[in-house]
Design an enzyme around this catalytic site. Structure first.
Site, PDB file in Angstrom:
ATOM      1  N   GLN A 192       0.772  -1.247   0.000  1.00  0.00           N
ATOM      2  CA  GLN A 192       0.000   0.000   0.000  1.00  0.00           C
ATOM      3  C   GLN A 192       0.806   1.301   0.000  1.00  0.00           C
ATOM      4  O   GLN A 192       0.474   2.243  -0.737  1.00  0.00           O
ATOM      5  CB  GLN A 192      -0.958   0.008   1.209  1.00  0.00           C
ATOM      6  CG  GLN A 192      -1.844   1.217   1.240  1.00  0.00           C
ATOM      7  CD  GLN A 192      -2.941   1.220   2.294  1.00  0.00           C
ATOM      8  OE1 GLN A 192      -3.561   2.235   2.505  1.00  0.00           O
ATOM      9  NE2 GLN A 192      -3.216   0.118   2.954  1.00  0.00           N
ATOM     10  N   LYS A 213      11.353  -5.191   8.802  1.00  0.00           N
ATOM     11  CA  LYS A 213      10.273  -5.074   7.823  1.00  0.00           C
ATOM     12  C   LYS A 213       9.052  -4.544   8.563  1.00  0.00           C
ATOM     13  O   LYS A 213       8.848  -4.882   9.728  1.00  0.00           O
ATOM     14  CB  LYS A 213       9.957  -6.444   7.233  1.00  0.00           C
ATOM     15  CG  LYS A 213      11.047  -6.944   6.312  1.00  0.00           C
ATOM     16  CD  LYS A 213      10.635  -8.201   5.610  1.00  0.00           C
ATOM     17  CE  LYS A 213      11.674  -8.541   4.553  1.00  0.00           C
ATOM     18  NZ  LYS A 213      11.331  -9.765   3.820  1.00  0.00           N
ATOM     19  N   TYR A 256       4.802  -3.244   8.503  1.00  0.00           N
ATOM     20  CA  TYR A 256       3.462  -3.031   7.947  1.00  0.00           C
ATOM     21  C   TYR A 256       2.755  -1.935   8.748  1.00  0.00           C
ATOM     22  O   TYR A 256       3.234  -1.528   9.818  1.00  0.00           O
ATOM     23  CB  TYR A 256       2.637  -4.326   8.012  1.00  0.00           C
ATOM     24  CG  TYR A 256       3.023  -5.339   6.959  1.00  0.00           C
ATOM     25  CD1 TYR A 256       2.671  -5.141   5.629  1.00  0.00           C
ATOM     26  CD2 TYR A 256       3.726  -6.482   7.286  1.00  0.00           C
ATOM     27  CE1 TYR A 256       3.014  -6.059   4.654  1.00  0.00           C
ATOM     28  CE2 TYR A 256       4.076  -7.414   6.310  1.00  0.00           C
ATOM     29  CZ  TYR A 256       3.718  -7.193   4.987  1.00  0.00           C
ATOM     30  OH  TYR A 256       4.060  -8.105   4.018  1.00  0.00           O
ATOM     31  N   GLU A 257       1.617  -1.531   8.221  1.00  0.00           N
ATOM     32  CA  GLU A 257       0.814  -0.433   8.770  1.00  0.00           C
ATOM     33  C   GLU A 257       0.819  -0.303  10.306  1.00  0.00           C
ATOM     34  O   GLU A 257       1.240   0.703  10.864  1.00  0.00           O
ATOM     35  CB  GLU A 257      -0.626  -0.620   8.275  1.00  0.00           C
ATOM     36  CG  GLU A 257      -1.658   0.309   8.866  1.00  0.00           C
ATOM     37  CD  GLU A 257      -1.471   1.741   8.432  1.00  0.00           C
ATOM     38  OE1 GLU A 257      -1.434   1.990   7.224  1.00  0.00           O
ATOM     39  OE2 GLU A 257      -1.371   2.627   9.304  1.00  0.00           O
ATOM     40  N   ASP A 292       0.706   3.524   6.046  1.00  0.00           N
ATOM     41  CA  ASP A 292       0.857   3.176   4.629  1.00  0.00           C
ATOM     42  C   ASP A 292       0.582   4.352   3.687  1.00  0.00           C
ATOM     43  O   ASP A 292       1.492   4.992   3.189  1.00  0.00           O
ATOM     44  CB  ASP A 292      -0.092   2.021   4.280  1.00  0.00           C
ATOM     45  CG  ASP A 292       0.422   0.689   4.805  1.00  0.00           C
ATOM     46  OD1 ASP A 292       1.606   0.594   5.138  1.00  0.00           O
ATOM     47  OD2 ASP A 292      -0.371  -0.252   4.866  1.00  0.00           O
ATOM     48  N   GLY A 335      -7.383  19.710  20.101  1.00  0.00           N
ATOM     49  CA  GLY A 335      -6.884  21.082  20.110  1.00  0.00           C
ATOM     50  C   GLY A 335      -7.441  21.837  21.295  1.00  0.00           C
ATOM     51  O   GLY A 335      -7.659  21.265  22.370  1.00  0.00           O
ATOM     52  N   GLY A 336      -7.704  23.113  21.108  1.00  0.00           N
ATOM     53  CA  GLY A 336      -8.225  23.923  22.203  1.00  0.00           C
ATOM     54  C   GLY A 336      -9.747  23.884  22.304  1.00  0.00           C
ATOM     55  O   GLY A 336     -10.324  24.532  23.168  1.00  0.00           O
ATOM     56  N   GLN A 337     -10.417  23.155  21.403  1.00  0.00           N
ATOM     57  CA  GLN A 337     -11.883  23.143  21.405  1.00  0.00           C
ATOM     58  C   GLN A 337     -12.376  21.801  21.941  1.00  0.00           C
ATOM     59  O   GLN A 337     -12.185  20.797  21.286  1.00  0.00           O
ATOM     60  CB  GLN A 337     -12.452  23.302  19.979  1.00  0.00           C
ATOM     61  CG  GLN A 337     -11.658  24.189  19.054  1.00  0.00           C
ATOM     62  CD  GLN A 337     -11.750  25.647  19.426  1.00  0.00           C
ATOM     63  OE1 GLN A 337     -12.598  26.043  20.233  1.00  0.00           O
ATOM     64  NE2 GLN A 337     -10.878  26.457  18.877  1.00  0.00           N
TER      65      GLN A 337
HETATM   66  N1  COA Z   1      11.910  -9.721  -9.582  1.00  0.00           N
HETATM   67  C1  COA Z   1      12.707 -10.431  -8.778  1.00  0.00           C
HETATM   68  N2  COA Z   1      12.690 -10.303  -7.438  1.00  0.00           N
HETATM   69  C2  COA Z   1      11.849  -9.396  -6.913  1.00  0.00           C
HETATM   70  C3  COA Z   1      10.997  -8.613  -7.702  1.00  0.00           C
HETATM   71  C4  COA Z   1      11.051  -8.800  -9.117  1.00  0.00           C
HETATM   72  N3  COA Z   1      10.276  -8.100  -9.936  1.00  0.00           N
HETATM   73  N4  COA Z   1      10.270  -7.819  -6.884  1.00  0.00           N
HETATM   74  C5  COA Z   1      10.650  -8.105  -5.631  1.00  0.00           C
HETATM   75  N5  COA Z   1      11.591  -9.050  -5.628  1.00  0.00           N
HETATM   76  C6  COA Z   1      12.283  -9.651  -4.483  1.00  0.00           C
HETATM   77  C7  COA Z   1      13.123  -8.652  -3.722  1.00  0.00           C
HETATM   78  O1  COA Z   1      14.310  -8.383  -4.401  1.00  0.00           O
HETATM   79  C8  COA Z   1      13.331  -9.407  -2.401  1.00  0.00           C
HETATM   80  O2  COA Z   1      14.372 -10.338  -2.569  1.00  0.00           O
HETATM   81  P1  COA Z   1      15.485 -10.659  -1.444  1.00  0.00           P
HETATM   82  O3  COA Z   1      14.885 -10.370  -0.111  1.00  0.00           O
HETATM   83  O4  COA Z   1      15.784 -12.100  -1.692  1.00  0.00           O
HETATM   84  O5  COA Z   1      16.641  -9.806  -1.702  1.00  0.00           O
HETATM   85  C9  COA Z   1      12.051 -10.229  -2.277  1.00  0.00           C
HETATM   86  O6  COA Z   1      11.354 -10.086  -3.505  1.00  0.00           O
HETATM   87  C10 COA Z   1      11.164  -9.851  -1.125  1.00  0.00           C
HETATM   88  O7  COA Z   1      10.964  -8.469  -1.079  1.00  0.00           O
HETATM   89  P2  COA Z   1      10.408  -7.747   0.240  1.00  0.00           P
HETATM   90  O8  COA Z   1      10.096  -6.351  -0.099  1.00  0.00           O
HETATM   91  O9  COA Z   1      11.387  -7.906   1.362  1.00  0.00           O
HETATM   92  O10 COA Z   1       9.049  -8.558   0.480  1.00  0.00           O
HETATM   93  P3  COA Z   1       8.381  -9.180   1.798  1.00  0.00           P
HETATM   94  O11 COA Z   1       7.085  -9.703   1.332  1.00  0.00           O
HETATM   95  O12 COA Z   1       9.247 -10.114   2.512  1.00  0.00           O
HETATM   96  O13 COA Z   1       8.145  -7.925   2.773  1.00  0.00           O
HETATM   97  C11 COA Z   1       7.267  -5.773   3.367  1.00  0.00           C
HETATM   98  C12 COA Z   1       7.066  -7.045   2.555  1.00  0.00           C
HETATM   99  C13 COA Z   1       6.164  -4.833   2.981  1.00  0.00           C
HETATM  100  C14 COA Z   1       7.188  -6.087   4.859  1.00  0.00           C
HETATM  101  C15 COA Z   1       8.653  -5.164   3.028  1.00  0.00           C
HETATM  102  O14 COA Z   1       8.714  -4.971   1.640  1.00  0.00           O
HETATM  103  C16 COA Z   1       8.938  -3.853   3.734  1.00  0.00           C
HETATM  104  O15 COA Z   1       9.230  -3.799   4.925  1.00  0.00           O
HETATM  105  N6  COA Z   1       8.911  -2.726   2.979  1.00  0.00           N
HETATM  106  C17 COA Z   1       9.267  -1.421   3.472  1.00  0.00           C
HETATM  107  C18 COA Z   1       8.160  -0.810   4.292  1.00  0.00           C
HETATM  108  C19 COA Z   1       6.855  -0.873   3.573  1.00  0.00           C
HETATM  109  O16 COA Z   1       6.688  -0.292   2.526  1.00  0.00           O
HETATM  110  N7  COA Z   1       5.901  -1.596   4.177  1.00  0.00           N
HETATM  111  C20 COA Z   1       4.613  -1.852   3.554  1.00  0.00           C
HETATM  112  C21 COA Z   1       3.708  -0.823   3.716  1.00  0.00           C
HETATM  113  S1  COA Z   1       2.220  -1.186   2.875  1.00  0.00           S
END
Ligand code: COA
Length: 416
Positions: free
Chosen positions: A17, A137, A139-140, A169, A248-250
């Site tokens: 997101q 890593k 999430y929201e 997000d 706030g103040g209200q």
């Molecule tokens: N081709 C090949 N590999 C790809 C790819 C593509 N098109 N797109 C993604 N990948 C790979 C990445 O290179 C990564 O590989 P590696 O870890 O082996 O180096 C792998 O996919 C996993 O990516 P990642 O982003 O770590 O996914 P995840 O599902 O494990 O984690 C999140 C998801 C959201 C927790 C993580 O991306 C994160 O913390 N992001 C930053 C904060 C954020 O935006 N959070 C989400 C808010 S909605």
């Protein structure tokens, strides 16, 4: 008519997101946003919380409208070559992978700059570079907890509470969009790109800055006069959860209206604006409160604020939330009905303004989404369907100069 961001090419390496919300905004405003997704799988939200078999989930369609989709395995040599060409021809690359993923793919910031010194690399991470949690890593709700929202949301006798609003997000995505537009403006003057980084923790905290204000006031005074704990309750040394108090103040509170026993949203938010005390008294049929020294200043009202709210609730008992607001608006009182998502989906004003729009999708059929909350005098934002996985792969490769044979070879190698 040209759109403001027409001609800006964006590699959209985002998922879930936070990143997609940013790039969707830029796509609405005319940028060519190419969503890069893993072949066969794509953004995980395509299949999360599906309600129509084999069609992209609303989670995906509502965050990826107006984009093109290119499938690309950037871990294959051929995929890396395509990405390299794209980087050379694009203005912005947006990513929100887990920490270090882009580096592990071989595309460090240094290498990206070598390929294209004008490139703006925009990243979302859970925590900022150098933070002691930079490897996490996120999430929201993790971000809402780390950014101060959860500890200050909810009721004092309940646990820390997360908000339904995507403070971690989509809010981070909006911060990133501001950063990208700022960097583009700078690039227009210098020709140079730069790295723009936004952390989810920082973005949540930016929206919680009034709570940091309150911590400092609490440290100095030992109490916070606008919180329900004042003056009858207790304060500790940390900002407490204030329920529905107006930060706030209200002073304000969520008040029951006719039907609250069966309708979970039969409530209004009522604000007691200090200088509007006289109209409030008139609206409530309590003219004797206008000049009564026990009521006519905010300070005097403070220790009986919940008695005043209880009186307003008795006034509201025979009025629906809509009837109540229709009366109170005539007295200039800041208030609103508590709207359910069903009411929002059917609200004629939101449809008319383009804030809630109906989109036609080839597999999902018609669905509602939230259109641009930003309105322009010279741009009407048109929301189009999100792309199917790989819908524009061949088109994007052809734009990059690949021949039909080379495109077929990339498919055979499973690089796209
Ligand atoms: N081709 C090949 N590999 C790809 C790819 C593509 N098109 N797109 C993604 N990948 C790979 C990445 O290179 C990564 O590989 P590696 O870890 O082996 O180096 C792998 O996919 C996993 O990516 P990642 O982003 O770590 O996914 P995840 O599902 O494990 O984690 C999140 C998801 C959201 C927790 C993580 O991306 C994160 O913390 N992001 C930053 C904060 C954020 O935006 N959070 C989400 C808010 S909605």
């Amino acid at each position: 008519m040209t759109k403001p961001l027409e001609g800006i090419k964006i590699i959209d390496f985002t998922h879930v997101q936070a990143g997609p919300a940013c790039t969707q905004l830029l796509a609405w405003f005319g940028a060519d946003v190419i969503k890069v997704e893993r072949p066969g799988a794509g953004d995980v939200t395509r299949s999360q919380l599906r309600h129509v078999k084999d069609a992209d989930a609303l989670y995906f369609t509502m965050l990826n409208s107006n984009k093109r989709s290119l499938t690309l395995d950037t871990k294959t040599p051929q995929g890396k070559e395509v990405l390299t060409k794209l980087i050379k021809e694009s203005d912005v690359m947006v990513e929100n992978f887990g920490p270090g993923a882009l580096d592990r793919m071989g595309f460090t910031w240094q290498y990206i700059q070598e390929l294209n010194p004008g490139m703006i690399l925009a990243s979302v991470k859970g925590f900022s570079d150098g933070h002691h949690y930079e490897d996490l890593k996120v999430y929201e709700n993790v971000a809402q907890c780390a950014g101060g929202a959860a500890s200050t949301t909810g009721f004092w006798d309940g646990p820390p509470t997360v908000s339904a609003a995507a403070l971690g997000d989509s809010n981070t995505g909006m911060h990133l969009a501001i950063g990208i537009l700022t960097a583009l403006h700078q690039k227009n003057r210098t020709g140079k790109g730069q790295k723009v980084a936004v952390s989810m923790q920082d973005s949540v905290l930016n929206l919680c800055r009034v709570k940091l204000r309150d911590q400092q006031r609490l440290d100095a005074l030992g109490y916070l006069e606008e919180y329900p704990q004042y003056p009858h309750g207790e304060f500790s040394d940390v900002v407490p959860r204030g329920g529905n108090a107006g930060g706030g103040g209200q002073p304000g509170w969520v008040l029951k209206c006719k039907g609250w026993e069966t309708d979970p949203n039969a409530y209004i938010y009522f604000t007691i604006q200090g200088h509007a005390w006289a109209p409030i008294c008139k609206a409530l049929g309590k003219p004797e409160w206008i000049d009564d020294p026990a009521y006519n200043t905010a300070e005097a009202r403070q220790d009986k604020i919940f008695d005043i709210f209880a009186f307003i609730e008795s006034w509201l008992a025979d009025k629906t939330k809509f009837e109540a607001v229709d009366i109170l608006r005539k007295f200039d009182i800041p208030c609103a009905p508590v709207l359910s998502m069903k009411e929002i989906a059917n609200d004629p004003s939101l449809r008319k303004s383009g804030t809630v729009v109906e989109v036609d999708h080839p597999k999902l059929g018609k669905y509602l989404t939230v259109g641009s909350p930003i309105k322009f005098s010279d741009l009407t934002v048109e929301v189009t369907a999100s792309p199917l996985l790989g819908q524009h792969t061949n088109e994007v490769l052809a734009d990059l100069g690949y021949s039909q044979e080379e495109i077929a070879a990339l498919h055979d190698a499973k690089a796209v």
